[in-house]
Design an enzyme around this catalytic site. Structure first.
Site, mmCIF file in Angstrom:
data_model
loop_
_atom_site.group_PDB
_atom_site.id
_atom_site.type_symbol
_atom_site.label_atom_id
_atom_site.label_comp_id
_atom_site.label_asym_id
_atom_site.label_seq_id
_atom_site.Cartn_x
_atom_site.Cartn_y
_atom_site.Cartn_z
ATOM 1 N N CYS A 1 34.719 35.396 34.870
ATOM 2 C CA CYS A 1 34.877 33.951 35.047
ATOM 3 C C CYS A 1 34.226 33.373 36.300
ATOM 4 O O CYS A 1 33.352 32.522 36.190
ATOM 5 C CB CYS A 1 36.360 33.608 35.011
ATOM 6 S SG CYS A 1 37.057 33.923 33.383
ATOM 7 N N THR B 1 35.910 28.221 28.212
ATOM 8 C CA THR B 1 35.512 27.424 29.381
ATOM 9 C C THR B 1 34.144 26.811 29.093
ATOM 10 O O THR B 1 33.157 27.540 28.948
ATOM 11 C CB THR B 1 35.452 28.322 30.628
ATOM 12 O OG1 THR B 1 36.745 28.899 30.820
ATOM 13 C CG2 THR B 1 35.051 27.524 31.858
ATOM 14 N N LYS C 1 45.197 34.742 34.109
ATOM 15 C CA LYS C 1 44.495 35.719 34.946
ATOM 16 C C LYS C 1 44.546 37.063 34.236
ATOM 17 O O LYS C 1 45.622 37.481 33.782
ATOM 18 C CB LYS C 1 45.206 35.904 36.297
ATOM 19 C CG LYS C 1 45.285 34.681 37.158
ATOM 20 C CD LYS C 1 45.978 35.002 38.473
ATOM 21 C CE LYS C 1 47.481 35.244 38.377
ATOM 22 N NZ LYS C 1 48.302 34.112 37.958
HETATM 23 N N1 NAD Z 1 38.840 36.443 30.602
HETATM 24 C C1 NAD Z 1 39.511 35.555 31.311
HETATM 25 O O1 NAD Z 1 40.270 35.902 32.223
HETATM 26 C C2 NAD Z 1 39.405 34.087 31.013
HETATM 27 C C3 NAD Z 1 40.337 33.203 31.574
HETATM 28 C C4 NAD Z 1 40.239 31.861 31.289
HETATM 29 C C5 NAD Z 1 39.206 31.393 30.478
HETATM 30 N N2 NAD Z 1 38.298 32.266 29.969
HETATM 31 C C6 NAD Z 1 37.252 31.730 29.096
HETATM 32 O O2 NAD Z 1 37.617 31.985 27.746
HETATM 33 C C7 NAD Z 1 36.458 32.259 26.966
HETATM 34 C C8 NAD Z 1 36.589 33.627 26.316
HETATM 35 O O3 NAD Z 1 36.620 34.595 27.352
HETATM 36 P P1 NAD Z 1 37.049 36.112 27.082
HETATM 37 O O4 NAD Z 1 37.094 36.781 28.407
HETATM 38 O O5 NAD Z 1 38.232 36.140 26.203
HETATM 39 O O6 NAD Z 1 35.744 36.616 26.266
HETATM 40 P P2 NAD Z 1 35.551 37.966 25.461
HETATM 41 O O7 NAD Z 1 34.118 38.292 25.563
HETATM 42 O O8 NAD Z 1 36.582 38.979 25.884
HETATM 43 O O9 NAD Z 1 35.907 37.559 23.942
HETATM 44 C C9 NAD Z 1 35.160 36.682 23.169
HETATM 45 C C10 NAD Z 1 35.239 37.144 21.724
HETATM 46 O O10 NAD Z 1 34.672 36.154 20.873
HETATM 47 C C11 NAD Z 1 34.036 36.825 19.791
HETATM 48 N N3 NAD Z 1 33.115 35.892 19.134
HETATM 49 C C12 NAD Z 1 31.914 35.437 19.544
HETATM 50 N N4 NAD Z 1 31.419 34.558 18.666
HETATM 51 C C13 NAD Z 1 32.329 34.423 17.674
HETATM 52 C C14 NAD Z 1 32.392 33.635 16.507
HETATM 53 N N5 NAD Z 1 31.428 32.773 16.170
HETATM 54 N N6 NAD Z 1 33.462 33.766 15.703
HETATM 55 C C15 NAD Z 1 34.459 34.615 16.030
HETATM 56 N N7 NAD Z 1 34.460 35.368 17.139
HETATM 57 C C16 NAD Z 1 33.405 35.282 17.950
HETATM 58 C C17 NAD Z 1 33.398 38.023 20.452
HETATM 59 O O11 NAD Z 1 33.082 39.035 19.515
HETATM 60 C C18 NAD Z 1 34.501 38.444 21.437
HETATM 61 O O12 NAD Z 1 35.380 39.389 20.860
HETATM 62 C C19 NAD Z 1 35.264 32.139 27.909
HETATM 63 O O13 NAD Z 1 34.776 30.825 27.839
HETATM 64 C C20 NAD Z 1 35.895 32.379 29.264
HETATM 65 O O14 NAD Z 1 35.177 31.763 30.295
HETATM 66 C C21 NAD Z 1 38.383 33.604 30.205
#
Ligand code: NAD
Length: 440
Positions: A266, A121, A157
């Protein structure tokens, strides 16, 4: 198709496993070596219904791989999804350092055409920054290689992520070139056999759509929470009001539950980031600002009820807390209301006995430094000798308790319910004191 997912968190792991299930050859990259080593041993780092068998099946089928090796992951997929975190920066804007690091890694190692898909996001303008970062790395290497950047925000979600990915309401794609559009169409073709779910648009609109969706949902929650507080003040019942307005097809029933505030990875950060985007554009979004403020206040609502009932000094009082995750069906505690309630009780001298079906190991890390916090092995065990039950998360297993048994176990029969799980009249008829959110 050969696909790489950069970032193996909630979004990356679910997306990777689902894309593998659809027959693609998927490599998931993460900088967290411990997480990748665990996945390689078959350990799933998050609780998400249906995810474990999906990962196992696709690893066994040779379609899903995990790595920390950047060169290998960039070489693997013609399509590179970026699914890294975008946490809030100090001013509330989205911190893009992980997204840009991922983009740079692609530019550093790519040897032929890459389609870079931004699933994190991110605020409007990020695709341009991703493009610039890749171009800069290519220029540094003296290479001219074609690539496309696409915005494909994720709407899954937590708690229903696998199903949401496989059967999405819509797939939003921001794209400005035909080749990328064609590839994106073929990636998602298997999940839209029944009807067209893809909505193509320009990149800026796709980036803004994600924030608009989360801000709208957060607005509905804060709206209902404010009305619930008013209902309490004037002697109305928010549950009746909810049904009364939800039945209007123009309003609908979704996201109209009053409660003890929204949390998670989020809504809070996306609402703040949207505010910051507006600020950068010289605008002030008054509604969005209020949504966040109302939510912050609402998260303290349970503590207010506790101190109103038991006084400011909670020394010697024992509180059973049911639910630590920010919502049901997840172990995610980011921005959870439990993070206000549990330390709040303890700071006032009280003791907490907490129960959650899946988030206790997460809580042990989050609350590692807290004194007078115990964990119970069942909801009933948490009640024994407590002065009050505080409900923070709407887990299904909390919905039909034996109120007589509850009364016997509690030292003082008080329920403060942040999720409006029970009929107040029924609870009171069992001899328990009951306070919900906006209920009479
Ligand atoms: N969690 C949700 O429900 C959800 C839903 C829709 C969108 N999003 C969006 O998706 C994105 C990810 O969210 P998430 O909840 O999965 O985050 P998260 O923190 O669970 O996972 C992110 C991962 O990225 C890894 N990471 C960071 N930098 C990196 C790099 N340079 N190379 C490789 N890996 C790297 C981290 O170690 C971590 O494991 C965010 O922007 C979030 O807003 C999340």
């Amino acid at each position: 198709m050969k696909i790489t997912i950069i970032g193996t968190g909630y979004v990356g792991l679910v997306s990777g496993a689902c894309l593998a299930e659809l027959g693609n050859d998927v490599m998931c990259l993460d900088v967290d070596a411990g997480k990748i080593a665990g996945l390689q041993r078959g350990e799933i780092p998050i609780y998400e219904p249906g995810l474990e068998p999906l990962v196992k099946r696709n690893v066994e089928a040779g379609r899903l791989h995990f790595t920390t090796d950047l060169a290998q992951s960039v070489a693997h997929g013609q399509i590179q999804f970026i699914a890294v975190g975008t946490p809030p920066d100090e001013d509330g804007s989205a911190d893009l350092q992980y997204v840009i690091a991922a983009a740079r890694a692609i530019g550093r190692y790519m040897d032929d055409y890459r389609l870079v898909v931004d699933k994190s996001t991110v605020p409007v303008g990020t695709a341009a920054k991703v493009r610039a970062a890749i171009a800069e790395e290519l220029a540094r290497r003296g290479k001219v290689i074609e690539f496309s950047v696409v915005s494909n925000p994720e709407f899954l979600k937590e708690g229903a992520a696998v199903d949401d990915f496989m059967r999405p309401d819509r797939v939003v794609i921001g794209v400005d070139d035909e080749q990328a559009k064609r590839i994106m169409h073929s990636i998602y073709a298997p999940i839209q056999r029944n009807h067209e779910r893809m909505i193509f648009m320009d990149i800026a609109s796709a980036e803004l759509t994600k924030y608009a969706a989360n801000a709208m949902l957060a607005t509905r929650i804060s709206f209902m929470n404010e009305l619930a507080n008013l209902a309490e003040a004037v002697g109305a019942d928010i549950e009746h009001v909810r049904q009364g307005i939800g039945s209007d097809a123009r309003i609908g029933y979704h996201f109209l539950y009053a409660g003890c505030g929204y949390g998670g990875a989020c809504f809070p950060k996306d609402v703040s980031a949207l505010q910051q985007t507006a600020h950068d554009a010289g605008m002030h979004l008054k509604i969005i600002e209020a949504v966040n403020q109302v939510n912050e206040t609402q998260k303290s609502r349970l503590l207010d009820k506790i101190t109103r009932r038991f006084g400011d000094d909670l020394t010697g009082k024992r509180f059973a807390v049911w639910g630590l995750a920010f919502k049901a069906n997840t172990d995610d505690m980011r921005e959870a209301t439990s993070q206000v309630v549990v330390p709040g009780i303890i700071a006032r001298g009280g003791t907490v006995v907490a129960y959650d079906p899946v988030a206790i190991s997460q809580a042990k890390k989050t609350f590692a430094t807290l004194q007078r916090l115990e964990y119970a092995s069942s909801p009933k065990a948490a009640l024994d000798g407590a002065d009050c039950l505080v409900i923070v998360t709407e887990w299904k297993e909390f919905r039909s308790p034996d109120f007589d048994d509850m009364k016997r176990r509690l030292r003082t029969p008080v329920i403060i319910d942040g999720r409006n799980l029970y009929d107040p009249a029924l609870v009171r008829s069992c001899g328990l004191e009951y306070s919900g959110i906006g209920r009479i």
